[in-house]
Motif scaffolding. Structure first.
Motif, PDB file in Angstrom:
ATOM      1  N   MET A 151       0.838  -1.198   0.000  1.00  0.00           N
ATOM      2  CA  MET A 151       0.000   0.000   0.000  1.00  0.00           C
ATOM      3  C   MET A 151       0.874   1.249   0.000  1.00  0.00           C
ATOM      4  N   LEU A 152       0.565   2.190  -0.866  1.00  0.00           N
ATOM      5  CA  LEU A 152       1.323   3.437  -0.940  1.00  0.00           C
ATOM      6  C   LEU A 152       1.038   4.307   0.271  1.00  0.00           C
ATOM      7  N   VAL A 153       2.096   4.747   0.930  1.00  0.00           N
ATOM      8  CA  VAL A 153       1.955   5.630   2.084  1.00  0.00           C
ATOM      9  C   VAL A 153       2.316   7.043   1.659  1.00  0.00           C
ATOM     10  N   VAL A 154       1.420   7.969   1.903  1.00  0.00           N
ATOM     11  CA  VAL A 154       1.659   9.368   1.562  1.00  0.00           C
ATOM     12  C   VAL A 154       2.509  10.004   2.647  1.00  0.00           C
ATOM     13  N   GLY A 155       3.630  10.588   2.268  1.00  0.00           N
ATOM     14  CA  GLY A 155       4.520  11.207   3.240  1.00  0.00           C
ATOM     15  C   GLY A 155       4.196  12.657   3.470  1.00  0.00           C
ATOM     16  N   PRO A 156       4.931  13.299   4.375  1.00  0.00           N
ATOM     17  CA  PRO A 156       4.703  14.722   4.652  1.00  0.00           C
ATOM     18  C   PRO A 156       4.874  15.562   3.389  1.00  0.00           C
ATOM     19  N   LEU A 157       4.042  16.560   3.249  1.00  0.00           N
ATOM     20  CA  LEU A 157       4.085  17.425   2.088  1.00  0.00           C
ATOM     21  C   LEU A 157       4.822  18.713   2.430  1.00  0.00           C
ATOM     22  N   THR A 158       5.712  19.126   1.530  1.00  0.00           N
ATOM     23  CA  THR A 158       6.428  20.382   1.734  1.00  0.00           C
ATOM     24  C   THR A 158       5.558  21.529   1.238  1.00  0.00           C
ATOM     25  N   VAL A 159       5.192  22.406   2.141  1.00  0.00           N
ATOM     26  CA  VAL A 159       4.309  23.527   1.804  1.00  0.00           C
ATOM     27  C   VAL A 159       5.085  24.827   1.982  1.00  0.00           C
ATOM     28  N   PRO A 160       5.106  25.681   0.966  1.00  0.00           N
ATOM     29  CA  PRO A 160       5.818  26.956   1.092  1.00  0.00           C
ATOM     30  C   PRO A 160       5.281  27.783   2.259  1.00  0.00           C
ATOM     31  N   LYS A 161       6.189  28.436   2.960  1.00  0.00           N
ATOM     32  CA  LYS A 161       5.804  29.332   4.046  1.00  0.00           C
ATOM     33  C   LYS A 161       6.487  30.688   3.842  1.00  0.00           C
ATOM     34  N   VAL A 162       5.889  31.697   4.396  1.00  0.00           N
ATOM     35  CA  VAL A 162       6.450  33.043   4.309  1.00  0.00           C
ATOM     36  C   VAL A 162       7.544  33.177   5.361  1.00  0.00           C
ATOM     37  N   PRO A 163       8.765  33.554   4.976  1.00  0.00           N
ATOM     38  CA  PRO A 163       9.847  33.679   5.957  1.00  0.00           C
ATOM     39  C   PRO A 163       9.560  34.759   6.993  1.00  0.00           C
ATOM     40  N   ALA A 164      10.185  34.630   8.131  1.00  0.00           N
ATOM     41  CA  ALA A 164       9.932  35.555   9.243  1.00  0.00           C
ATOM     42  C   ALA A 164      10.206  37.001   8.856  1.00  0.00           C
ATOM     43  N   TRP A 165      11.241  37.219   8.050  1.00  0.00           N
ATOM     44  CA  TRP A 165      11.599  38.603   7.699  1.00  0.00           C
ATOM     45  C   TRP A 165      10.566  39.257   6.785  1.00  0.00           C
ATOM     46  N   ALA A 166       9.698  38.463   6.151  1.00  0.00           N
ATOM     47  CA  ALA A 166       8.692  39.032   5.253  1.00  0.00           C
ATOM     48  C   ALA A 166       7.346  39.219   5.938  1.00  0.00           C
ATOM     49  N   ARG A 167       7.281  38.948   7.226  1.00  0.00           N
ATOM     50  CA  ARG A 167       6.032  39.108   7.970  1.00  0.00           C
ATOM     51  C   ARG A 167       6.048  40.462   8.682  1.00  0.00           C
ATOM     52  N   PRO A 168       5.013  41.278   8.487  1.00  0.00           N
ATOM     53  CA  PRO A 168       4.984  42.602   9.115  1.00  0.00           C
ATOM     54  C   PRO A 168       5.133  42.525  10.626  1.00  0.00           C
ATOM     55  N   ARG A 169       6.021  43.349  11.155  1.00  0.00           N
ATOM     56  CA  ARG A 169       6.237  43.420  12.601  1.00  0.00           C
ATOM     57  C   ARG A 169       6.184  44.881  13.024  1.00  0.00           C
ATOM     58  N   GLY A 170       5.292  45.210  13.940  1.00  0.00           N
ATOM     59  CA  GLY A 170       5.202  46.577  14.418  1.00  0.00           C
ATOM     60  C   GLY A 170       4.714  47.509  13.324  1.00  0.00           C
ATOM     61  N   HIS A 171       5.064  48.784  13.444  1.00  0.00           N
ATOM     62  CA  HIS A 171       4.621  49.795  12.491  1.00  0.00           C
ATOM     63  C   HIS A 171       5.554  49.824  11.287  1.00  0.00           C
ATOM     64  N   VAL A 172       4.997  49.703  10.128  1.00  0.00           N
ATOM     65  CA  VAL A 172       5.746  49.848   8.878  1.00  0.00           C
ATOM     66  C   VAL A 172       5.378  51.215   8.317  1.00  0.00           C
ATOM     67  N   LEU A 173       6.341  52.121   8.282  1.00  0.00           N
ATOM     68  CA  LEU A 173       6.044  53.526   8.006  1.00  0.00           C
ATOM     69  C   LEU A 173       6.079  53.882   6.531  1.00  0.00           C
ATOM     70  N   HIS A 174       6.781  53.102   5.723  1.00  0.00           N
ATOM     71  CA  HIS A 174       6.996  53.501   4.339  1.00  0.00           C
ATOM     72  C   HIS A 174       6.290  52.548   3.375  1.00  0.00           C
TER      73      HIS A 174
END
Length: 313
Positions: A1-24
């Motif tokens: 029986m074929l076993v489905v393994g974990p799928l690699t799903v793209p994620k947004v890197p930490a540096w691209a996630r808004p943190r605090g106030h972005v002024l520009h």
């Protein structure tokens, strides 16, 4: 029986996630571009759970739209009203908003004027006029622009609001449709409205809501898309992908006739009522199947009730 393994799903890197106030604006645009690039990779992977993923995002968007319209229905109430209403019953104002975003998430990215008009009239309760029709026609011209997709989405939502302030929610809806067309996605992904009540759309000392086209609107839309893309990727990577793997590995062991239909529904819709039935599976058989899937960790019951239960990934 074929076993489905974990799928690699793209994620947004930490540096691209808004943190605090972005002024520009330039900084906000950079974050949105990076986050949407990760989301674009996810969309193009055509994950087997893409259907339920879009519907979860549609539910989140509808809940924010309901809140913005001054109503109190949350995600749980919207689910109940949608899945337990009788055939032909009016879903009510909140239910119609859920239908609007569910339609967005299941239709091709090309939103012709007649389709937009039907959604505007039936789901948003708007009177269609020449002003709205002109905005939709102009949206087609916007697609030929070389400007970034989030900027065009922000411009379209603002154009809707200028033409018809009472159509603000439709503007959010159209923004995601335009974004999907610009990215050439097969179907839109509900994103912008899900952030509609968040802090990115508030400004000033009294935290007043930024209206479409108002001061800071463009930057707010960039940040909203950056946040929405990150949360959408997280939903796929951390929640739906591992649960889908579990379900697909269990599916071949299911002996109930009609089990394949249930598995398909679970991968393509937000939830499935516990009393669901078909020509191949009775309601009692479905309840037993859901109980087994729950015991095996393949699904979860989301209503928290002993009756009128709802099951999903």
């Amino acid at each position: 029986m074929l076993v489905v393994g974990p799928l690699t799903v793209p994620k947004v890197p930490a540096w691209a996630r808004p943190r605090g106030h972005v002024l520009h604006d330039a900084d906000a645009a950079y974050l949105a571009g990076a986050a949407l690039n990760a989301l674009d990779n996810l969309v193009r992977s055509d994950a087997v759970w893409a259907g339920v993923w879009r519907q979860r995002l549609a539910l989140k968007s509808a809940a924010a739209a309901v809140q913005l319209s001054g109503r109190r229905e949350d995600e749980a109430a919207l689910r109940d009203s949608h899945y337990w209403r009788g055939a032909g019953d009016d879903p009510g104002p909140a239910g119609h908003l859920l239908l609007a975003w569910r339609k967005l998430a299941t239709r091709s990215s090309s939103c012709d004027a007649e389709f937009v008009r039907s959604v505007a009239e039936q789901q948003f309760g708007l009177h269609w006029d020449d002003a709205l029709a002109a905005v939709v026609v102009n949206a087609e011209d916007m697609l030929r622009s070389a400007r970034p997709a989030p900027a065009l989405a922000a411009e379209l939502a603002a154009a809707v609001y200028r033409a018809r302030p009472d159509a603000e929610l439709l503007g959010f809806w159209l923004a995601d449709a335009l974004l999907a067309q610009k990215f050439r996605w097969p179907m839109p992904v509900p994103l912008l409205m899900g952030q509609g009540t968040s802090a990115v759309f508030k400004s000033g000392g009294n935290r007043r809501r930024i209206r479409p086209g108002g001061e800071g609107w463009g930057r707010a839309v960039y940040l909203a898309y950056a946040t929405a893309a990150a949360e959408a990727c997280d939903l796929g990577a951390d929640v739906l992908a591992p649960r889908a793997v579990t379900l697909m590995n269990i599916a071949p062991k299911l002996r109930a006739k009609g089990a394949g239909e249930v598995v398909k529904l679970l991968l393509n819709d937000d939830v499935v009522p516990g009393s669901w039935s078909s020509a191949n599976l009775s309601a009692r058989g479905a309840r037993r199947l859901f109980d087994r899937l729950g015991d095996l960790g393949a699904v979860r019951e989301v209503s928290g009730r002993p009756t009128f239960r709802l099951y999903g990934l």
